[in-house]
Write an enzyme that holds these catalytic residues in place. Structure first.
Site, PDB file in Angstrom:
ATOM      1  N   ARG A   1       7.546 -12.066  21.313  1.00 27.70           N
ATOM      2  CA  ARG A   1       8.000 -12.134  22.702  1.00 27.70           C
ATOM      3  C   ARG A   1       9.084 -11.114  22.995  1.00 27.70           C
ATOM      4  O   ARG A   1       9.539 -11.017  24.131  1.00 27.70           O
ATOM      5  CB  ARG A   1       8.588 -13.517  22.956  1.00 27.70           C
ATOM      6  CG  ARG A   1       7.710 -14.404  23.787  1.00 27.70           C
ATOM      7  CD  ARG A   1       8.388 -15.737  23.841  1.00 27.70           C
ATOM      8  NE  ARG A   1       8.075 -16.428  25.032  1.00 27.70           N
ATOM      9  CZ  ARG A   1       7.163 -17.404  25.093  1.00 27.70           C
ATOM     10  NH1 ARG A   1       6.484 -17.748  24.028  1.00 27.70           N
ATOM     11  NH2 ARG A   1       6.956 -18.023  26.215  1.00 27.70           N
TER      12      ARG A   1
ATOM     13  N   ARG B   1       5.598 -31.008  31.743  1.00 21.23           N
ATOM     14  CA  ARG B   1       6.370 -30.327  30.686  1.00 21.23           C
ATOM     15  C   ARG B   1       7.773 -30.057  31.208  1.00 21.23           C
ATOM     16  O   ARG B   1       7.942 -29.680  32.359  1.00 21.23           O
ATOM     17  CB  ARG B   1       5.665 -29.019  30.268  1.00 21.23           C
ATOM     18  CG  ARG B   1       5.895 -28.681  28.805  1.00 21.23           C
ATOM     19  CD  ARG B   1       5.004 -27.549  28.352  1.00 21.23           C
ATOM     20  NE  ARG B   1       5.672 -26.265  28.467  1.00 21.23           N
ATOM     21  CZ  ARG B   1       5.159 -25.130  28.020  1.00 21.23           C
ATOM     22  NH1 ARG B   1       3.963 -25.113  27.438  1.00 21.23           N
ATOM     23  NH2 ARG B   1       5.822 -24.002  28.150  1.00 21.23           N
TER      24      ARG B   1
ATOM     25  N   ARG C   1      11.575 -18.430  33.691  1.00 19.88           N
ATOM     26  CA  ARG C   1      10.668 -18.019  32.605  1.00 19.88           C
ATOM     27  C   ARG C   1       9.924 -16.737  32.979  1.00 19.88           C
ATOM     28  O   ARG C   1       9.706 -15.873  32.134  1.00 19.88           O
ATOM     29  CB  ARG C   1       9.664 -19.148  32.299  1.00 19.88           C
ATOM     30  CG  ARG C   1      10.290 -20.315  31.545  1.00 19.88           C
ATOM     31  CD  ARG C   1       9.447 -21.575  31.626  1.00 19.88           C
ATOM     32  NE  ARG C   1       8.134 -21.453  31.026  1.00 19.88           N
ATOM     33  CZ  ARG C   1       7.124 -22.294  31.271  1.00 19.88           C
ATOM     34  NH1 ARG C   1       7.285 -23.306  32.115  1.00 19.88           N
ATOM     35  NH2 ARG C   1       5.975 -22.123  30.686  1.00 19.88           N
TER      36      ARG C   1
ATOM     37  N   ARG D   1       0.431 -28.434  36.178  1.00 21.94           N
ATOM     38  CA  ARG D   1       0.045 -28.773  34.805  1.00 21.94           C
ATOM     39  C   ARG D   1       0.617 -30.126  34.381  1.00 21.94           C
ATOM     40  O   ARG D   1       1.754 -30.460  34.652  1.00 21.94           O
ATOM     41  CB  ARG D   1       0.559 -27.691  33.836  1.00 21.94           C
ATOM     42  CG  ARG D   1       0.436 -28.160  32.384  1.00 21.94           C
ATOM     43  CD  ARG D   1       0.621 -27.084  31.365  1.00 21.94           C
ATOM     44  NE  ARG D   1       1.908 -26.416  31.442  1.00 21.94           N
ATOM     45  CZ  ARG D   1       2.204 -25.354  30.695  1.00 21.94           C
ATOM     46  NH1 ARG D   1       1.313 -24.854  29.857  1.00 21.94           N
ATOM     47  NH2 ARG D   1       3.385 -24.797  30.809  1.00 21.94           N
TER      48      ARG D   1
ATOM     49  N   LYS E   1      -2.713 -18.463  27.540  1.00 22.43           N
ATOM     50  CA  LYS E   1      -2.643 -18.061  26.114  1.00 22.43           C
ATOM     51  C   LYS E   1      -3.031 -19.231  25.209  1.00 22.43           C
ATOM     52  O   LYS E   1      -3.830 -19.097  24.305  1.00 22.43           O
ATOM     53  CB  LYS E   1      -1.214 -17.615  25.734  1.00 22.43           C
ATOM     54  CG  LYS E   1      -0.647 -16.483  26.554  1.00 22.43           C
ATOM     55  CD  LYS E   1       0.719 -16.069  26.073  1.00 22.43           C
ATOM     56  CE  LYS E   1       1.814 -17.117  26.239  1.00 22.43           C
ATOM     57  NZ  LYS E   1       2.117 -17.450  27.640  1.00 22.43           N
TER      58      LYS E   1
HETATM   59  P1  AP5 Z   1      -1.869 -22.518  29.154  1.00 24.41           P
HETATM   60  O1  AP5 Z   1      -3.068 -22.217  28.346  1.00 24.41           O
HETATM   61  O2  AP5 Z   1      -0.986 -23.617  28.757  1.00 24.41           O
HETATM   62  O3  AP5 Z   1      -1.031 -21.173  29.391  1.00 24.41           O
HETATM   63  P2  AP5 Z   1       0.077 -20.520  28.458  1.00 24.41           P
HETATM   64  O4  AP5 Z   1      -0.048 -19.036  28.677  1.00 24.41           O
HETATM   65  O5  AP5 Z   1      -0.014 -21.035  27.081  1.00 24.41           O
HETATM   66  O6  AP5 Z   1       1.369 -21.057  29.225  1.00 24.41           O
HETATM   67  P3  AP5 Z   1       2.733 -21.646  28.635  1.00 24.41           P
HETATM   68  O7  AP5 Z   1       3.413 -22.270  29.800  1.00 24.41           O
HETATM   69  O8  AP5 Z   1       2.493 -22.469  27.436  1.00 24.41           O
HETATM   70  O9  AP5 Z   1       3.416 -20.297  28.218  1.00 24.41           O
HETATM   71  P4  AP5 Z   1       4.861 -19.989  27.798  1.00 24.41           P
HETATM   72  O10 AP5 Z   1       4.707 -18.670  27.165  1.00 24.41           O
HETATM   73  O11 AP5 Z   1       5.825 -20.027  28.933  1.00 24.41           O
HETATM   74  O12 AP5 Z   1       5.292 -21.236  26.882  1.00 24.41           O
HETATM   75  P5  AP5 Z   1       5.467 -21.416  25.327  1.00 24.41           P
HETATM   76  O13 AP5 Z   1       5.060 -22.787  25.028  1.00 24.41           O
HETATM   77  O14 AP5 Z   1       4.851 -20.305  24.572  1.00 24.41           O
HETATM   78  O15 AP5 Z   1      -2.371 -22.775  30.670  1.00 24.41           O
HETATM   79  C1  AP5 Z   1      -1.447 -23.141  31.670  1.00 24.41           C
HETATM   80  C2  AP5 Z   1      -2.151 -24.073  32.688  1.00 24.41           C
HETATM   81  O16 AP5 Z   1      -3.208 -23.361  33.328  1.00 24.41           O
HETATM   82  C3  AP5 Z   1      -2.805 -25.294  32.042  1.00 24.41           C
HETATM   83  O17 AP5 Z   1      -2.741 -26.375  32.904  1.00 24.41           O
HETATM   84  C4  AP5 Z   1      -4.270 -24.863  31.832  1.00 24.41           C
HETATM   85  O18 AP5 Z   1      -5.156 -25.935  31.814  1.00 24.41           O
HETATM   86  C5  AP5 Z   1      -4.476 -23.957  33.035  1.00 24.41           C
HETATM   87  N1  AP5 Z   1      -5.404 -22.849  32.762  1.00 24.41           N
HETATM   88  C6  AP5 Z   1      -5.533 -22.124  31.612  1.00 24.41           C
HETATM   89  N2  AP5 Z   1      -6.469 -21.171  31.759  1.00 24.41           N
HETATM   90  C7  AP5 Z   1      -6.932 -21.290  33.030  1.00 24.41           C
HETATM   91  C8  AP5 Z   1      -7.921 -20.555  33.798  1.00 24.41           C
HETATM   92  N3  AP5 Z   1      -8.594 -19.521  33.259  1.00 24.41           N
HETATM   93  N4  AP5 Z   1      -8.129 -20.926  35.063  1.00 24.41           N
HETATM   94  C9  AP5 Z   1      -7.442 -21.968  35.611  1.00 24.41           C
HETATM   95  N5  AP5 Z   1      -6.509 -22.714  34.946  1.00 24.41           N
HETATM   96  C10 AP5 Z   1      -6.253 -22.359  33.681  1.00 24.41           C
HETATM   97  O19 AP5 Z   1       7.045 -21.291  25.155  1.00 24.41           O
HETATM   98  C11 AP5 Z   1       7.915 -22.258  25.670  1.00 24.41           C
HETATM   99  C12 AP5 Z   1       9.355 -21.902  25.352  1.00 24.41           C
HETATM  100  O20 AP5 Z   1       9.551 -21.879  23.923  1.00 24.41           O
HETATM  101  C13 AP5 Z   1       9.823 -20.516  25.818  1.00 24.41           C
HETATM  102  O21 AP5 Z   1      10.240 -20.519  27.150  1.00 24.41           O
HETATM  103  C14 AP5 Z   1      10.973 -20.244  24.837  1.00 24.41           C
HETATM  104  O22 AP5 Z   1      12.124 -20.954  25.201  1.00 24.41           O
HETATM  105  C15 AP5 Z   1      10.450 -20.838  23.528  1.00 24.41           C
HETATM  106  N6  AP5 Z   1       9.707 -19.869  22.720  1.00 24.41           N
HETATM  107  C16 AP5 Z   1       8.398 -19.955  22.339  1.00 24.41           C
HETATM  108  N7  AP5 Z   1       8.046 -18.902  21.594  1.00 24.41           N
HETATM  109  C17 AP5 Z   1       9.150 -18.127  21.492  1.00 24.41           C
HETATM  110  C18 AP5 Z   1       9.404 -16.884  20.854  1.00 24.41           C
HETATM  111  N8  AP5 Z   1       8.447 -16.231  20.179  1.00 24.41           N
HETATM  112  N9  AP5 Z   1      10.656 -16.358  20.973  1.00 24.41           N
HETATM  113  C19 AP5 Z   1      11.622 -17.016  21.623  1.00 24.41           C
HETATM  114  N10 AP5 Z   1      11.449 -18.192  22.261  1.00 24.41           N
HETATM  115  C20 AP5 Z   1      10.210 -18.755  22.187  1.00 24.41           C
HETATM  116 MG    MG Z   2       1.202 -22.265  25.893  1.00 25.64          MG
END
Ligand code: AP5
Ligand code: MG
Length: 229
Positions: free
Chosen positions: A99, A164, A175, A136, A24
């Site tokens: 979410r 991370r 998660r 990652r 994402k």
């Molecule tokens: P990346 O692009 O980072 O993937 P992502 O989907 O953004 O993964 P996240 O781990 O950031 O998602 P998340 O939803 O768990 O975390 P968030 O920060 O939103 O890619 C991942 C890896 O794969 C990277 O190394 C990248 O290089 C690689 N990659 C990407 N595309 C690729 C491809 N096509 N092929 C191969 N490799 C690839 O949330 C974190 C925490 O914050 C949550 O757990 C929660 O506690 C809180 N939070 C955030 N938003 C909310 C909300 N709206 N409500 C409540 N709590 C929230």
């Molecule tokens: Mg992300």
């Protein structure tokens, strides 16, 4: 939603949906760059708040480190405030919000009259997600995902690369469970809309980007023809 682009002509509002590790953030960043839209990543906003020690950071830290979701009221307030800033008037890319169904309903209220909400659900098998998150690295300073060619330092700001805090295997499993329970129902919430697209995220990033672009262009074109979205 049935809303045409009345108050915000030409605005494209994008939501990146998908499980942890789906890509994402990677795709949101590319989209923001090519379409000149602000990228609004709730995970990044929260991590920055934790790092700088704000009240929001204090409230969110433990929850994030356990892999759970921060409360809806706080998240809705953060996003509403951000969407009301002038740079989001011509559209935005949301990464990590909504979410929960409660957050999705709040977002529908926030964007009413602001143009179509294009929802892109990035789909990737679970074993691939686990593998991606286990390997990652991110920059400890600016939070960027490390590119494969970066060895010990961030290619953008020179910060040290770290793991991370929520990418440990046990937290990743939590998660993924939280995603299935609380976020996956959003696919059903949005699936009936003409601006919803499923994107195969288990391919090289450039191919994923091509599909993301095509989905966005299709939505823009439909909006231009006056189709109620
Ligand atoms: P990346 O692009 O980072 O993937 P992502 O989907 O953004 O993964 P996240 O781990 O950031 O998602 P998340 O939803 O768990 O975390 P968030 O920060 O939103 O890619 C991942 C890896 O794969 C990277 O190394 C990248 O290089 C690689 N990659 C990407 N595309 C690729 C491809 N096509 N092929 C191969 N490799 C690839 O949330 C974190 C925490 O914050 C949550 O757990 C929660 O506690 C809180 N939070 C955030 N938003 C909310 C909300 N709206 N409500 C409540 N709590 C929230
Ligand atoms: Mg992300």
């Amino acid at each position: 939603m049935g809303a045409l682009q009345a108050d915000f002509p030409g605005a494209i509002n994008v939501v990146m949906l998908g499980p942890p590790g789906a890509g994402k953030g990677t795709q949101a960043e590319r989209l923001a760059r090519t379409r000149a839209l602000p990228k609004i990543s709730t995970g990044d906003i929260l991590r920055e708040a934790v790092q700088t020690g704000t009240e929001v950071g204090r409230l969110a830290k433990q929850t994030m480190e356990a892999g759970n979701l921060v409360g809806d009221d706080l998240m809705i307030a953060i996003v509403e405030d951000r969407l009301n800033r002038p740079d989001a008037r011509c559209g935005f890319v949301l990464d990590g919000f909504p979410r929960t169904v409660v957050q999705a309903m709040a977002l529908d209220r926030m964007v009413a009259g602001r143009g179509p909400l294009v929802v892109l659900d990035v789909v990737v098998p679970e074993d691939v997600l686990v593998r991606r998150l286990a390997t990652r690295r991110i920059c400890g300073k600016c939070g960027a995902n490390a590119a494969p060619e970066w060895k010990a330092k961030c290619g953008k700001c020179g910060g040290a690369l770290i793991t991370r805090v929520d990418d440990g295997i046990e937290i990743v499993r939590e998660r993924l469970k939280v995603y299935l329970r609380q976020t996956k129902p959003l696919v059903e919430y949005y699936a009936g809309r003409p601006t919803f697209s499923r994107i195969d995220g288990n391919r090289p990033p450039d191919l994923v980007t091509a599909d993301v672009d095509a989905a966005l262009d299709a939505a823009k074109e439909a909006a231009g023809r006056g189709v109620a979205l």
